[in-house]
Enzyme design. Structure first.
Site, PDB file in Angstrom:
ATOM      1  N   ARG A  94      55.115  80.394   6.110  1.00 57.19           N
ATOM      2  CA  ARG A  94      54.444  80.962   7.283  1.00 57.19           C
ATOM      3  C   ARG A  94      54.143  82.436   7.015  1.00 57.19           C
ATOM      4  O   ARG A  94      54.796  83.086   6.185  1.00 57.19           O
ATOM      5  CB  ARG A  94      55.329  80.816   8.514  1.00 57.19           C
ATOM      6  CG  ARG A  94      55.691  79.375   8.873  1.00 57.19           C
ATOM      7  CD  ARG A  94      56.596  79.330  10.085  1.00 57.19           C
ATOM      8  NE  ARG A  94      56.934  77.959  10.462  1.00 57.19           N
ATOM      9  CZ  ARG A  94      57.993  77.295  10.032  1.00 57.19           C
ATOM     10  NH1 ARG A  94      58.835  77.899   9.182  1.00 57.19           N
ATOM     11  NH2 ARG A  94      58.247  76.069  10.429  1.00 57.19           N
ATOM     12  N   LYS A 118      61.867  80.272  11.257  1.00 57.91           N
ATOM     13  CA  LYS A 118      61.966  80.348  12.708  1.00 57.91           C
ATOM     14  C   LYS A 118      63.429  80.268  13.147  1.00 57.91           C
ATOM     15  O   LYS A 118      64.242  79.592  12.525  1.00 57.91           O
ATOM     16  CB  LYS A 118      61.178  79.203  13.350  1.00 57.91           C
ATOM     17  CG  LYS A 118      59.671  79.358  13.260  1.00 57.91           C
ATOM     18  CD  LYS A 118      58.987  78.220  14.005  1.00 57.91           C
ATOM     19  CE  LYS A 118      57.480  78.389  14.006  1.00 57.91           C
ATOM     20  NZ  LYS A 118      56.803  77.281  14.728  1.00 57.91           N
ATOM     21  N   HIS A 190      47.915  79.746   8.402  1.00 63.10           N
ATOM     22  CA  HIS A 190      48.434  78.407   8.673  1.00 63.10           C
ATOM     23  C   HIS A 190      47.536  77.318   8.090  1.00 63.10           C
ATOM     24  O   HIS A 190      47.992  76.176   7.895  1.00 63.10           O
ATOM     25  CB  HIS A 190      48.597  78.202  10.179  1.00 63.10           C
ATOM     26  CG  HIS A 190      49.898  77.556  10.537  1.00 63.10           C
ATOM     27  ND1 HIS A 190      51.119  78.187  10.371  1.00 63.10           N
ATOM     28  CD2 HIS A 190      50.182  76.332  11.034  1.00 63.10           C
ATOM     29  CE1 HIS A 190      52.084  77.382  10.770  1.00 63.10           C
ATOM     30  NE2 HIS A 190      51.548  76.246  11.168  1.00 63.10           N
ATOM     31  N   ARG A 193      49.033  75.995   5.002  1.00 62.22           N
ATOM     32  CA  ARG A 193      50.194  75.139   5.273  1.00 62.22           C
ATOM     33  C   ARG A 193      49.731  73.721   5.599  1.00 62.22           C
ATOM     34  O   ARG A 193      50.303  72.744   5.108  1.00 62.22           O
ATOM     35  CB  ARG A 193      50.976  75.751   6.436  1.00 62.22           C
ATOM     36  CG  ARG A 193      52.320  75.104   6.729  1.00 62.22           C
ATOM     37  CD  ARG A 193      53.053  75.965   7.765  1.00 62.22           C
ATOM     38  NE  ARG A 193      54.232  75.312   8.285  1.00 62.22           N
ATOM     39  CZ  ARG A 193      55.429  75.375   7.745  1.00 62.22           C
ATOM     40  NH1 ARG A 193      55.593  76.056   6.622  1.00 62.22           N
ATOM     41  NH2 ARG A 193      56.462  74.770   8.291  1.00 62.22           N
ATOM     42  N   HIS A 216      60.238  71.560   8.951  1.00 62.88           N
ATOM     43  CA  HIS A 216      60.021  71.253  10.357  1.00 62.88           C
ATOM     44  C   HIS A 216      61.331  70.811  11.003  1.00 62.88           C
ATOM     45  O   HIS A 216      62.078  70.032  10.423  1.00 62.88           O
ATOM     46  CB  HIS A 216      58.987  70.137  10.510  1.00 62.88           C
ATOM     47  CG  HIS A 216      57.591  70.582  10.228  1.00 62.88           C
ATOM     48  ND1 HIS A 216      56.582  69.709   9.873  1.00 62.88           N
ATOM     49  CD2 HIS A 216      57.015  71.815  10.257  1.00 62.88           C
ATOM     50  CE1 HIS A 216      55.455  70.382   9.688  1.00 62.88           C
ATOM     51  NE2 HIS A 216      55.700  71.652   9.910  1.00 62.88           N
ATOM     52  N   TYR A 225      50.186  64.843  10.723  1.00 59.08           N
ATOM     53  CA  TYR A 225      49.469  64.722   9.454  1.00 59.08           C
ATOM     54  C   TYR A 225      49.166  63.265   9.099  1.00 59.08           C
ATOM     55  O   TYR A 225      48.356  63.001   8.207  1.00 59.08           O
ATOM     56  CB  TYR A 225      50.275  65.372   8.335  1.00 59.08           C
ATOM     57  CG  TYR A 225      50.437  66.848   8.524  1.00 59.08           C
ATOM     58  CD1 TYR A 225      49.361  67.707   8.382  1.00 59.08           C
ATOM     59  CD2 TYR A 225      51.668  67.395   8.877  1.00 59.08           C
ATOM     60  CE1 TYR A 225      49.494  69.069   8.575  1.00 59.08           C
ATOM     61  CE2 TYR A 225      51.812  68.761   9.076  1.00 59.08           C
ATOM     62  CZ  TYR A 225      50.738  69.589   8.924  1.00 59.08           C
ATOM     63  OH  TYR A 225      50.870  70.929   9.134  1.00 59.08           O
TER      64      TYR A 225
END
Length: 245
Positions: A94, A118, A190, A193, A216, A225
C-alpha cells in the site's frame, strides 16, 4: 431531483450516496434557518450501494512493464520512483506502507522486508532480487544525504520522508500518465495492487493465497478478484433458457 439524476451517474454509488447526504443536510439547514417552510430533505432519494458490485481495475503485465520502463533510471528521481513502483507492482504494498518504510525495516542478509500495515500490524515479506537491486541503486546513487531513517525521501529540500501516502500515490499517477495509460477509471498506487492480485489469479493462485500475499484480514476483500476470472465464471453460469440469440 433533476440535479441528482444528472450527477449521480458521474460518480460511484458510494460517492452518490455522500452527495445525497450532503444535499439532505443542506435542506435541513435551509428549513432550520427559515429560508424554506417545507421539509425538502425528505424529497432527496436514496442511492443503493451494494458491496462487492464493482469490478477491480487492473493493468495487464505488459502495461505494468511499460510503466516501469517509463522511469528515467539515470536520474535520482527516476531511481526512486522505479524502486517505489516495483514495490507496488511486485509486492502489492500500500502507498502508506511504502511512505513509512525505514532503513531498519530491511534485512539485507536474509532478503526480507518488514512492512507496517493497517492497524499497526507488522508483516515480514521476502524481498525479490529485482526489487532489492532497485532499492540498492536508489540508496547508493539517488537518495539525498539525510539524517532521516525513511527509505524514500523528498528530492527537494528539506530531504525528509514523505508527509503522507499521497506522495506515493502521486508518483504512481504521474508514472501512469507518462506511460500513456488512460483507459483505467482509477489512477493511483492501489491500481498496482489490483494488478498483482489479478495476475496471481490468472497464474493459478487461489483466493486464499492471494489474500495471504496482499495481507487481507477479510476474505470478502479478496473475493472481489474472482469476478475478473471470466473463464472460470463461465463454468458456473447456467445456460440461458432457449439458447443464446
Amino acid at each position: 431531483m433533476t440535479f441528482i439524476e444528472r450527477h449521480a451517474r458521474d460518480y460511484s454509488p458510494q460517492s452518490a450516496k455522500h452527495m445525497c447526504s450532503a444535499i439532505r443536510a443542506f435542506m435541513r439547514f435551509l428549513q432550520y434557518r427559515g429560508y424554506v417552510a417545507a421539509d425538502l430533505a425528505s424529497c432527496v432519494p436514496g442511492v443503493r450501494a451494494w458491496q462487492l458490485t464493482s469490478l477491480p481495475t487492473y493493468l495487464l503485465p505488459d502495461q505494468v512493464q511499460t510503466v516501469l520502463n517509463g522511469c528515467d533510471r539515470h536520474t535520482p528521481v527516476g531511481r526512486r520512483d522505479y524502486a517505489i513502483l516495483l514495490l507496488l507492482a511486485r509486492l502489492g504494498l500500500r502507498a502508506n506502507e511504502i511512505a513509512l518504510l525505514t532503513l531498519d525495516d530491511i534485512d539485507w542478509r536474509i532478503g526480507q522486508l518488514a512492512v507496517h500495515g493497517k492497524g499497526r500490524r507488522r508483516a515480514e515479506l521476502p524481498l525479490p532480487a529485482e526489487v532489492g537491486a532497485a532499492m540498492v541503486d536508489y540508496l547508493k546513487h539517488g537518495r539525498p544525504q539525510s539524517g532521516s531513517r525513511r527509505v524514500f525521501l523528498r528530492h527537494l529540500a528539506p530531504h525528509i520522508g514523505f508527509a503522507s501516502s499521497a506522495a506515493v500515490s502521486m508518483i504512481a499517477t504521474m508514472a501512469l500518465t507518462r506511460a500513456g495509460i488512460d483507459n483505467v477509471s482509477h489512477k493511483g498506487a492501489h491500481l498496482f495492487r489490483h494488478s498483482l492480485a489479478t495476475q496471481l489469479l490468472r497464474a493459478g493462485a487461489s483466493l486464499t493465497q492471494i489474500g495471504q500475499v496482499l495481507r487481507h484480514q477479510d476474505h470478502d476483500t479478496t473475493r472481489i478478484y474472482a469476478k475478473v476470472d471470466i473463464a472460470s465464471l463461465r463454468t458456473l453460469g447456467l445456460p440461458w433458457p432457449g439458447g443464446v440469440r
